[in-house]
Design a protein around this motif. Sequence first.
Motif, PDB file in Angstrom:
ATOM      1  N   ILE A 191       4.837   5.332 -11.401  1.00  0.00           N
ATOM      2  CA  ILE A 191       5.788   4.061 -11.793  1.00  0.00           C
ATOM      3  C   ILE A 191       5.590   3.059 -10.381  1.00  0.00           C
ATOM      4  CG2 ILE A 191       8.250   3.467 -11.790  1.00  0.00           C
ATOM      5  CD1 ILE A 191       6.781   4.571 -14.351  1.00  0.00           C
ATOM      6  N   ARG A 192       5.438   3.796  -9.106  1.00  0.00           N
ATOM      7  CA  ARG A 192       5.351   2.661  -8.298  1.00  0.00           C
ATOM      8  C   ARG A 192       4.244   1.726  -8.218  1.00  0.00           C
ATOM      9  NH1 ARG A 192       5.471   4.983  -1.977  1.00  0.00           N
ATOM     10  NH2 ARG A 192       7.396   5.222  -2.501  1.00  0.00           N
ATOM     11  N   SER A 193       3.104   2.435  -8.633  1.00  0.00           N
ATOM     12  CA  SER A 193       1.710   1.684  -8.831  1.00  0.00           C
ATOM     13  C   SER A 193       2.161   0.611  -9.765  1.00  0.00           C
ATOM     14  CB  SER A 193       0.700   2.692  -9.072  1.00  0.00           C
ATOM     15  OG  SER A 193       0.316   3.523  -7.894  1.00  0.00           O
ATOM     16  N   ALA A 194       2.720   1.007 -10.930  1.00  0.00           N
ATOM     17  CA  ALA A 194       2.898  -0.109 -11.986  1.00  0.00           C
ATOM     18  C   ALA A 194       3.743  -1.329 -11.589  1.00  0.00           C
ATOM     19  CB  ALA A 194       3.514   0.887 -13.194  1.00  0.00           C
ATOM     20  N   SER A 195       4.820  -1.172 -10.910  1.00  0.00           N
ATOM     21  CA  SER A 195       5.642  -2.156 -10.247  1.00  0.00           C
ATOM     22  C   SER A 195       4.940  -3.025  -9.520  1.00  0.00           C
ATOM     23  CB  SER A 195       6.847  -1.332  -9.644  1.00  0.00           C
ATOM     24  OG  SER A 195       7.489  -2.706  -9.073  1.00  0.00           O
ATOM     25  N   ILE A 196       4.181  -2.313  -8.635  1.00  0.00           N
ATOM     26  CA  ILE A 196       3.276  -3.206  -7.488  1.00  0.00           C
ATOM     27  C   ILE A 196       2.326  -3.940  -8.111  1.00  0.00           C
ATOM     28  CG2 ILE A 196       2.026  -3.221  -5.469  1.00  0.00           C
ATOM     29  CD1 ILE A 196       3.686  -0.919  -4.532  1.00  0.00           C
ATOM     30  N   ALA A 197       1.586  -3.198  -9.127  1.00  0.00           N
ATOM     31  CA  ALA A 197       0.530  -3.997  -9.922  1.00  0.00           C
ATOM     32  C   ALA A 197       0.842  -5.210 -10.642  1.00  0.00           C
ATOM     33  CB  ALA A 197      -0.260  -2.980 -10.788  1.00  0.00           C
ATOM     34  N   LYS A 198       2.135  -5.144 -11.671  1.00  0.00           N
ATOM     35  CA  LYS A 198       2.570  -6.282 -11.874  1.00  0.00           C
ATOM     36  C   LYS A 198       3.145  -7.217 -10.817  1.00  0.00           C
ATOM     37  CE  LYS A 198       3.439  -6.670 -15.578  1.00  0.00           C
ATOM     38  NZ  LYS A 198       2.627  -7.334 -16.702  1.00  0.00           N
ATOM     39  N   ASN A 199       3.794  -6.923  -9.684  1.00  0.00           N
ATOM     40  CA  ASN A 199       3.864  -7.705  -8.813  1.00  0.00           C
ATOM     41  C   ASN A 199       2.653  -8.647  -8.459  1.00  0.00           C
ATOM     42  OD1 ASN A 199       4.569  -8.703  -6.146  1.00  0.00           O
ATOM     43  ND2 ASN A 199       6.276  -7.243  -5.826  1.00  0.00           N
ATOM     44  N   ILE A 200       1.659  -7.860  -8.096  1.00  0.00           N
ATOM     45  CA  ILE A 200       0.344  -8.660  -7.493  1.00  0.00           C
ATOM     46  C   ILE A 200      -0.221  -9.618  -8.683  1.00  0.00           C
ATOM     47  CG2 ILE A 200      -1.911  -8.147  -6.855  1.00  0.00           C
ATOM     48  CD1 ILE A 200      -1.044  -5.461  -5.553  1.00  0.00           C
ATOM     49  N   ALA A 235       9.183 -14.434 -14.354  1.00  0.00           N
ATOM     50  CA  ALA A 235       9.239 -13.234 -15.376  1.00  0.00           C
ATOM     51  C   ALA A 235       8.714 -12.041 -15.114  1.00  0.00           C
ATOM     52  CB  ALA A 235       8.783 -13.977 -16.702  1.00  0.00           C
ATOM     53  N   GLY A 236       7.096 -12.185 -14.523  1.00  0.00           N
ATOM     54  CA  GLY A 236       6.621 -10.987 -14.395  1.00  0.00           C
ATOM     55  C   GLY A 236       7.074 -10.266 -13.190  1.00  0.00           C
ATOM     56  N   LEU A 237       7.507 -11.273 -12.138  1.00  0.00           N
ATOM     57  CA  LEU A 237       8.268 -10.208 -10.866  1.00  0.00           C
ATOM     58  C   LEU A 237       9.478  -9.651 -11.287  1.00  0.00           C
ATOM     59  CD1 LEU A 237       7.676 -13.098  -8.118  1.00  0.00           C
ATOM     60  CD2 LEU A 237       6.632 -10.857  -7.944  1.00  0.00           C
ATOM     61  N   GLU A 238      10.345 -10.294 -12.068  1.00  0.00           N
ATOM     62  CA  GLU A 238      11.657  -9.586 -12.803  1.00  0.00           C
ATOM     63  C   GLU A 238      11.160  -8.196 -13.531  1.00  0.00           C
ATOM     64  OE1 GLU A 238      14.523 -10.176 -11.649  1.00  0.00           O
ATOM     65  OE2 GLU A 238      13.418 -11.812 -10.594  1.00  0.00           O
ATOM     66  N   GLN A 239       9.882  -8.203 -14.209  1.00  0.00           N
ATOM     67  CA  GLN A 239       9.582  -7.031 -15.026  1.00  0.00           C
ATOM     68  C   GLN A 239       9.117  -6.055 -13.713  1.00  0.00           C
ATOM     69  OE1 GLN A 239       6.178  -7.446 -17.586  1.00  0.00           O
ATOM     70  NE2 GLN A 239       6.157  -5.165 -17.944  1.00  0.00           N
ATOM     71  N   ALA A 240       8.533  -6.381 -12.643  1.00  0.00           N
ATOM     72  CA  ALA A 240       8.349  -5.658 -11.461  1.00  0.00           C
ATOM     73  C   ALA A 240       9.437  -5.057 -10.839  1.00  0.00           C
ATOM     74  CB  ALA A 240       7.144  -6.082 -10.483  1.00  0.00           C
ATOM     75  N   ARG A 241      10.660  -5.917 -10.932  1.00  0.00           N
ATOM     76  CA  ARG A 241      11.771  -5.271 -10.328  1.00  0.00           C
ATOM     77  C   ARG A 241      12.201  -4.108 -11.202  1.00  0.00           C
ATOM     78  NH1 ARG A 241      16.857  -8.936  -7.953  1.00  0.00           N
ATOM     79  NH2 ARG A 241      18.134  -7.203  -7.647  1.00  0.00           N
ATOM     80  N   GLU A 242      12.455  -4.567 -12.424  1.00  0.00           N
ATOM     81  CA  GLU A 242      13.038  -3.448 -13.235  1.00  0.00           C
ATOM     82  C   GLU A 242      12.432  -2.113 -13.141  1.00  0.00           C
ATOM     83  OE1 GLU A 242      12.885  -5.007 -17.241  1.00  0.00           O
ATOM     84  OE2 GLU A 242      14.023  -6.657 -16.943  1.00  0.00           O
TER      85      GLU A 242
END
Length: 1023
Positions: free
Chosen positions: A570-579, A595-602
Amino acid sequence: MTTSMSSPAMVGRQADLAWLEGLLEEARNGAPRTVVLGGEAGIGKTRLLREFTAGLGADVRVLAGQSVDLGEVAAPYAPVKAALRSLVAEIGPESMLEAVGPGRAAVVALLPELAASEAGGTPPQPSGAAAAGQLHEAIAVLLENVSRDRPTVFAIEDLHWIDVASLALLRFLMRALTSSRVLILLTYRTEDIGRGHPVRGFLSEIERDRWVERRELSRLTRAQVRKLARLLVAGAPADRAVEVPTDQIVDSIYRRSEGVPFFIEELIGIDGCREAGMPDTLRDLLLARYERLSEGAQHLLRVISTGGVRISHGLLEAVYPGSSDELDAAAREAVIAGVLTVDGDDYAFRHALVREAILADLLPGERGRFHARYAEAYEALSATGTRRLAAEISFHWLGAHDAERAFPATIQAMREARASAAYATAAQLGERALGLWEVVHEPERAAGMDKIELMGRTSWYLRNAGEAERALALLKAALVECPDGDLQVPRLLRDQALTLSSLARHGSVELLEQALERLDGRDDPVARELRAAVLVSLAGRLMLTGERRLAIEVSRRAFDLAVQPDVDAIRSASIAKNIESVSRSVDGEIDEAIAGLEQARELSEGDGAAMLRYWVNASDLHYLAGSHEHAVRLAEEGLARARAQGLERSTGVLLASNAVDPLIALGQWERADELIERGLALDPAAPFTVYLLRARLRSQLWRGRVEEALAGFRVARPIMTPVAEYERQARFSVGRVAAELALEAGDLAGAWAECAPLFDEPPLEPGHALPFAWVAARVLSTTARAQRSSPDPIEGDGEGDGVVDRARRLLEAFEAVAHWPTTRLWRAFLDAELADVWAAAGQAASGTAAAAAEASASRVALWRAARAEADDSRAPIFLAPYAAFRLGEAELAAGDRLAARAGLQAAFDLAETTGVGLVRLHAERVARAAGLAVGAAGDRSDGGVAAVRDDAGAEASADPALDELTARERQVLDLIAEGLSNRQIGDRLFISGKTASVHVSAILRKLGASTRTEAAVRAGALR
């Protein structure tokens, strides 16, 4: 309980004692200080410390710890644990944990005995630098909180034996305890910190800190030796007939002791004041008391010396081979003889030098036996589960030459050091275990891992301890030994890439790509999880190097892999969406990026590292898009979480800089200063330091502290350059402030050279590029005006690279990123600046007065437009006064002095209101040169024209000839002395060349000079 010769009063240290008391008073009043006491063995450091603490009232708390001599690898945090345990004993574990706050998990990991008092169980502890940072922050919070109740002395003795982890903690506390009432007091032995000793570097570093006081105790003078000798004789036991020392005896004692108090006490204590029989060598002196004891007492002292300077009675009972009665009798004899002292439940040597002399006198056989007894005793204590003693067990089994039993103890000590975030010690123990690997039977079984894994773990400890070079060397060695198809190969390659990144070196992208190649064909969940982590690391590297399209592609691959049902990433998923989101924003997809950063936050909920990554990038994106207040809120939210996780020194510093930039843009200078100084006080790693230093320089510059900023840049440049060469974002940040500083220093060629990142490939990041392009336009504008008034044109850096060519290239670069939300704002300023370039080119081509007038009117219009754009909420605070200033300048050049005066006055007022001191200075300079009154004289109703006095105008000159000159003629005379032509004087003072010529003629006549040179020389002589 001793009959040793010890002076009832200190001699020769009264000034030192008063000095310590004064520093404590400062700490009591809220100014925390650090004291470092150095001196040779026996000089009186411990005695001074004891006298100081003994004289403190009940309103002062003393927390003291002593470093333990365990050879090259000291037990992690040993002196700190001793100090904290004394606090636990005083206030209780519940109050202790309450005072620690969010860092309770780290303190419980350090002191496991507190776990029983932790309500709800022990919370999870972060890993890596996070754990060390959390422990440091937790202890700082603890000391701050307890010092509010009572001023606190935090004393650590024998720094020369300290472990690296404790040293790093002390370095942190010295900078972080800015709002406490704590006096940190450290002592060390000067002769024991030779070249390469970590304390030597520590001492060199802290000398720059203004809140640190360092002093080395000196030897006693002959007069002081006499006084001490007489005090010792007066305090001698009644059963000892000691004569008053004669001058001959004092001379002998002074010569043999060389003024060292401990040796004086030993000489008089052993032989009274008889010169005959005094020991001839230091060894004889140190062993004199010992050799007069019975064999039983000597045997006990040999046993104790193997255990250290201090040993508890309970441990001594476990290692002493005789009965309890025999132990008590031997100990009593040693105490009466003045070799041992009793401190609570502990026995301690009266001086470490005596212990070292006895230890050196041990026979090899008994040394090994004693070490084995200590190892077994510590193993028994460790089995109770209340103390972590693996480091001591490892040390003593090594001393007993038993590698088979030392090896598992070393592995366990490594794990214990890791658990308490003592990464430097964990790395040392890991290297010790690797050294024992080949001589131990079945090392994999004993270690619970193979050698490659141990090498990988040790390299990770090294990297977290700041030893990246050694970590890199160990990783390379592990790769050589690792079988080619092993899953650890891509893991080692990834670790090598991360280590290179921490060193700000190139090559990490290639290593990550190699790691992915090694994972091809592997489809098990562990391999997919590792692939996702490697892809995330690669995407992050690509984003930082500016390859955003490739970063988007790689981050999407990482995300798709990380969200698969059987992959726990999950950490990799969040950081990947962030990048991916941040990389998409570069193309102007701001809404999609947010919007993508907010998804990374969730996705990151529950994962501290991923959540912090969100705050870092989200706050930065909002700042670059001009949403300054929202950026501050996000950065401060993240900073609060970073502090709670103990990451203020790393990610927290990055978030602090993300808050500082929008605070500067909002004109909240003091809040920005607090964050900058707090962050720098934490002594963060270079990549984090660069952003804070850059922000401080920009703040100093725009507030008008130009010389301070220039001096600071000269110091900071060596730190900034390696990071800027590696990170593109740092290259933009550093280049921009460097160009601004060079511009203020008048170095136009240097300023343009600093703008080189604007023309790099791949395409620019618009949020950074647009304001940087404005700085480059300012450089070109100043260059064009300088060329117009200079007889020697300022050359470009190659054929076809004049000012006009540079301006065209700059416009092309600007257009490539003209899709950003703040484009209109920066384009208005860019056009206004470049108007000087086009005007210079047009005048050179036509040379007509009509063309010049048209260019002047155009510049006024463009600066009016820029001034209107500066009212946009996305504009940094300094743009409005700057635009007003440049508008006034343009109106002055157009000949509208009334409008110019109003414009310059408006710029001055705006600059005063917003704290933009740089614009105020420039407005005053231009107004003074033009003979206009602004600022304090701005309310004069003289039509905008006022006489401006120079420094000599406050009172009449010594020579009447100078008094005849008007204020304007004095200005012209100064420019004549600079060697300027009439045209250049006119440009500088915003008058025509013909008017300048009239002033020059008047000056020559009034001074009685026949040439301009004579006038300049004559004026200098008269002044």
